[in-house]
Design a protein around this motif. Structure first.
Motif, PDB file in Angstrom:
ATOM      1  N   LYS A 284       0.975  -1.241   0.007  1.00  0.00           N
ATOM      2  CA  LYS A 284       0.105  -0.027  -0.200  1.00  0.00           C
ATOM      3  C   LYS A 284       0.892   1.233  -0.058  1.00  0.00           C
ATOM      4  O   LYS A 284       2.121   1.263   0.684  1.00  0.00           O
ATOM      5  N   ALA A 285       0.217   2.338  -0.507  1.00  0.00           N
ATOM      6  CA  ALA A 285       0.975   3.594  -0.890  1.00  0.00           C
ATOM      7  C   ALA A 285       1.229   4.480   0.654  1.00  0.00           C
ATOM      8  O   ALA A 285       2.194   4.703   0.953  1.00  0.00           O
ATOM      9  N   SER A 286       0.176   3.939   1.423  1.00  0.00           N
ATOM     10  CA  SER A 286       0.193   4.639   2.959  1.00  0.00           C
ATOM     11  C   SER A 286       0.428   3.407   3.741  1.00  0.00           C
ATOM     12  O   SER A 286      -0.541   2.452   3.691  1.00  0.00           O
ATOM     13  N   GLY A 287       1.285   3.431   4.731  1.00  0.00           N
ATOM     14  CA  GLY A 287       1.659   2.467   5.725  1.00  0.00           C
ATOM     15  C   GLY A 287       1.888   1.051   5.431  1.00  0.00           C
ATOM     16  O   GLY A 287       1.366   0.117   5.487  1.00  0.00           O
ATOM     17  N   PRO A 288       2.891   1.043   4.182  1.00  0.00           N
ATOM     18  CA  PRO A 288       3.225  -0.191   3.884  1.00  0.00           C
ATOM     19  C   PRO A 288       3.370  -1.207   4.749  1.00  0.00           C
ATOM     20  O   PRO A 288       3.306  -2.434   4.310  1.00  0.00           O
ATOM     21  N   SER A 289       4.038  -0.653   5.713  1.00  0.00           N
ATOM     22  CA  SER A 289       4.834  -1.973   6.773  1.00  0.00           C
ATOM     23  C   SER A 289       3.862  -2.304   7.678  1.00  0.00           C
ATOM     24  O   SER A 289       3.799  -3.266   8.576  1.00  0.00           O
ATOM     25  N   ASP A 290       2.603  -1.804   7.590  1.00  0.00           N
ATOM     26  CA  ASP A 290       1.172  -2.242   8.368  1.00  0.00           C
ATOM     27  C   ASP A 290       1.041  -3.773   8.137  1.00  0.00           C
ATOM     28  O   ASP A 290       0.884  -4.776   8.937  1.00  0.00           O
ATOM     29  N   THR A 291       1.351  -4.236   6.742  1.00  0.00           N
ATOM     30  CA  THR A 291       1.165  -5.557   6.451  1.00  0.00           C
ATOM     31  C   THR A 291       2.069  -6.502   7.135  1.00  0.00           C
ATOM     32  O   THR A 291       1.567  -7.718   7.708  1.00  0.00           O
ATOM     33  N   LEU A 292       3.351  -5.973   7.280  1.00  0.00           N
ATOM     34  CA  LEU A 292       4.297  -6.909   7.879  1.00  0.00           C
ATOM     35  C   LEU A 292       3.942  -7.125   9.475  1.00  0.00           C
ATOM     36  O   LEU A 292       4.297  -8.308  10.041  1.00  0.00           O
ATOM     37  N   VAL A 293       3.414  -6.090  10.189  1.00  0.00           N
ATOM     38  CA  VAL A 293       2.986  -6.175  11.575  1.00  0.00           C
ATOM     39  C   VAL A 293       1.995  -7.330  11.547  1.00  0.00           C
ATOM     40  O   VAL A 293       1.878  -7.796  12.641  1.00  0.00           O
ATOM     41  N   ASP A 294       0.635  -7.075  10.728  1.00  0.00           N
ATOM     42  CA  ASP A 294      -0.227  -8.129  10.821  1.00  0.00           C
ATOM     43  C   ASP A 294       0.355  -9.384  10.433  1.00  0.00           C
ATOM     44  O   ASP A 294      -0.235 -10.408  11.328  1.00  0.00           O
ATOM     45  N   THR A 295       1.319  -9.648   9.752  1.00  0.00           N
ATOM     46  CA  THR A 295       1.708 -10.820   9.721  1.00  0.00           C
ATOM     47  C   THR A 295       2.478 -11.434  10.764  1.00  0.00           C
ATOM     48  O   THR A 295       2.386 -12.628  11.073  1.00  0.00           O
ATOM     49  N   ILE A 296       3.238 -10.647  11.472  1.00  0.00           N
ATOM     50  CA  ILE A 296       3.848 -11.051  12.466  1.00  0.00           C
ATOM     51  C   ILE A 296       3.001 -11.605  13.409  1.00  0.00           C
ATOM     52  O   ILE A 296       3.181 -12.762  14.387  1.00  0.00           O
ATOM     53  N   TYR A 297       2.104 -10.842  13.697  1.00  0.00           N
ATOM     54  CA  TYR A 297       1.067 -11.254  15.055  1.00  0.00           C
ATOM     55  C   TYR A 297       0.184 -12.129  14.655  1.00  0.00           C
ATOM     56  O   TYR A 297      -0.688 -12.514  15.333  1.00  0.00           O
ATOM     57  N   THR A 298       0.180 -12.784  13.158  1.00  0.00           N
ATOM     58  CA  THR A 298      -0.713 -13.740  12.815  1.00  0.00           C
ATOM     59  C   THR A 298      -0.221 -15.058  13.708  1.00  0.00           C
ATOM     60  O   THR A 298      -0.913 -16.261  13.640  1.00  0.00           O
TER      61      THR A 298
END
Length: 420
Positions: A284-298
Motif C-alpha cells: 500500500k502507498a500509505s503505511g506499507p509496513s502495516d502488512t508486515l506487522v499484521d503478518t508477525i502477529y498472526t
C-alpha cells in the motif's frame, strides 16, 4: 555526477576491492548501509519537494543496494569457508578412516573395488550393498550436508531428520485432552481423548552425474573427494532449494508455497494462512509496513519468538526503504559479522527461489520453520562409477533421497501481494 563517479560504491564491479577478512567485509557492508540510508533519505526529500525522485538519486540507490547484496554474499562465503572441514588431512583421520579413504580413492580413480570389498568383510557398516554403488566416505558426506545448508536456506531453517526407510510417518496432535473443573463430590464424566493426524513424508531421489576424463582421475594431484563435493553440492543445493519452496510433491519434496493458501481469517489445519497487502502487485502507498506487522502477529507467541522472514533479494531491496513513524529504518544490518540482517527484530533469510513481487504473488514467508517444515534425508549419499557409457569420460552417478513438507500448518504464514 562527480559525486557518483568518485564514490567507492559506484566503481565498476570488475575493479572493486574484494575484502579478504570477515572484519573487512563487515566494515564495507556497514559503510554501504550508511550510504544507502543517506541516499534514500535524499530520495524521500526529493519526492516530498518535487513529487518524484531524481533519476540520478534512484540509480545511485539501486547501485548501493546491489553492492550491499554482493558484500553480504561475500560474508556468507567466508562463514562457509570457516565452517568447512579440511578433507584429506592425515592427522585428522583415524587408521580405519584412512584405510577407507584410500580404498575409496582407488575405486574413484581406477574402478578398483577390491579394497572396498575387503573392508566390507571387516566392517559391514562401511560398505554398501553389492550392486556396484558405494557410500561416500564420512568426510565427503559431511561436507555436502554443511554446504547445502548455505546453498539452501530452507534446509538450514527447517528441522532435518534422517531415516533408514523410504517414508517417514509423523503423528501430530491436532487437539489435546479435554479437561473440566468439578466440585469435590461431583461425578467425573469421561473426557475426550486427543485427536491425532498422520503426516507422511516420502523420500524422493535427487541425482547428479558429473563427468571427468580418465587423465584427470589418473592425476595424483587432484583431490577426488573435494571435486565430487563441489560438483554435487551445487546441483543438489539448487534443486533442493527450489523444491522446499515451490516443489509440487511429485517426485520431489512439497514446498510450503504449494499447499492450499487461504486468508488468515479463514485458516484451518492443512492450509497455509496469508495476509494480503491491500494493493495489487505491491505494498500500500500509505503505511506499507502495516502488512508486515499484521503478518508477525498472526503467529502464536511460541512460534513468533523463533520466527524468520524468508524472501528473495529483490523483495528485500524494496523493504529496505521502509521507515517507522519516528523515521527509523525497519530493516537493520547484522549486528556483527556472520549474523543475519533483521526486519522488525526478526532475522531475514534470503532465498532466491521465493517469487518476485507481482500480482497475487506470495513473495514473503514468515514463520518458525524449525517447527513448520520438515526435511527428510535418507541416510547416505551413493556414488556409482561408470567408465563405459560415455568414453573417454568417467561418469559418477551420485544419488541422494530427500523428502520434505509442512509438518505444522500454524507455524508458517505468507504475505500475498493482492487486494484481498
Amino acid at each position: 555526477m562527480t559525486e557518483i563517479a568518485t564514490s567507492p560504491l559506484t566503481v565498476a564491479p570488475e575493479t572493486k576491492h574484494v575484502p579478504d577478512t570477515m572484519a573487512a567485509a563487515f566494515e564495507d557492508f556497514m559503510g554501504a548501509f550508511e550510504a544507502f540510508k543517506d541516499t534514500n533519505d535524499r530520495r524521500l526529500s526529493e519526492i516530498e519537494g518535487k513529487l518524484t525522485a531524481d533519476v540520478v538519486t534512484r540509480e545511485k540507490m539501486d547501485r548501493i543496494s546491489r553492492t550491499m547484496d554482493e558484500q553480504k554474499r561475500a560474508m556468507d562465503q567466508m562463514v562457509l569457508k570457516r565452517a568447512r572441514p579440511a578433507l584429506g588431512r592425515d592427522d585428522a583421520l583415524s587408521p580405519k578412516a584412512e584405510e577407507h579413504k584410500a580404498a575409496f580413492e582407488s575405486y574413484m580413480r581406477r574402478g578398483d573395488e577390491h579394497a572396498l570389498r575387503a573392508l566390507e568383510a571387516k566392517a559391514f557398516s562401511i560398505g554398501s550393498a553389492s550392486d556396484g554403488g558405494y557410500l561416500v566416505p564420512n568426510e565427503t558426506d559431511s561436507e555436502i550436508g554443511r554446504r547445502l545448508s548455505v546453498l539452501s536456506p530452507i534446509r538450514s531453517l527447517a528441522t532435518v531428520r534422517q531415516v533408514s526407510g523410504a517414508v517417514l510417518k509423523k503423528p501430530f496432535a491436532l487437539a489435546g485432552m479435554a479437561t473440566g473443573w468439578v466440585a469435590e463430590t461431583a461425578a467425573r464424566p469421561q473426557t475426550t481423548t486427543p485427536q491425532l493426524a498422520e503426516l507422511s513424508f516420502p523420500t524422493m531421489e535427487l541425482y547428479a552425474m558429473p563427468a571427468a576424463t580418465a587423465a584427470l582421475l589418473d592425476d595424483a594431484a587432484v583431490d577426488i573427494e573435494s571435486w565430487i563435493a563441489s560438483e554435487v553440492d551445487i546441483a543438489f543445493g539448487e534443486q533442493e532449494g527450489t523444491a522446499f519452496v515451490s516443489g509440487d510433491g511429485t517426485n520431489k519434496p512439497k514446498g510450503f508455497l504449494s499447499y492450499t493458501n487461504v486468508a488468515e481469517s479463514s485458516w484451518s489445519w492443512g492450509n497455509i494462512g496469508y495476509v494480503a497487502t491491500g494493493a495489487a502487485a505491491g505494498f500500500k502507498a500509505s503505511g506499507p509496513s502495516d502488512t508486515l506487522v499484521d503478518t508477525i502477529y498472526t503467529l502464536k507467541a511460541g512460534h513468533r519468538q523463533n520466527a524468520t522472514f524468508v524472501m528473495n533479494r529483490k523483495t528485500q531491496a524494496e523493504i529496505r526503504k521502509f521507515k517507522d513513524a519516528d523515521g527509523n529504518y525497519l530493516w537493520r544490518p547484522p549486528a556483527t559479522a556472520g549474523q543475519q540482517a533483521s526486519l522488525m527484530g526478526f532475522p531475514i533469510a534470503e532465498a532466491e527461489d521465493m517469487p518476485d513481487i507481482a500480482a497475487n504473488s506470495f513473495s514473503i514467508a514468515f514463520g518458525n520453520f524449525a517447527a513448520g517444515y520438515l526435511v527428510v534425508d535418507r541416510t547416505g549419499v551413493r556414488v556409482l562409477r561408470d567408465p563405459y557409457l560415455a568414453k573417454p569420460y568417467v561418469l559418477f552417478y551420485t544419488t541422494k533421497r530427500v523428502g520434505g513438507g509442512v509438518q505444522n500448518f500454524e507455524a508458517i504464514k505468507l504475505v500475498k501481494f493482492a487486494t484481498s
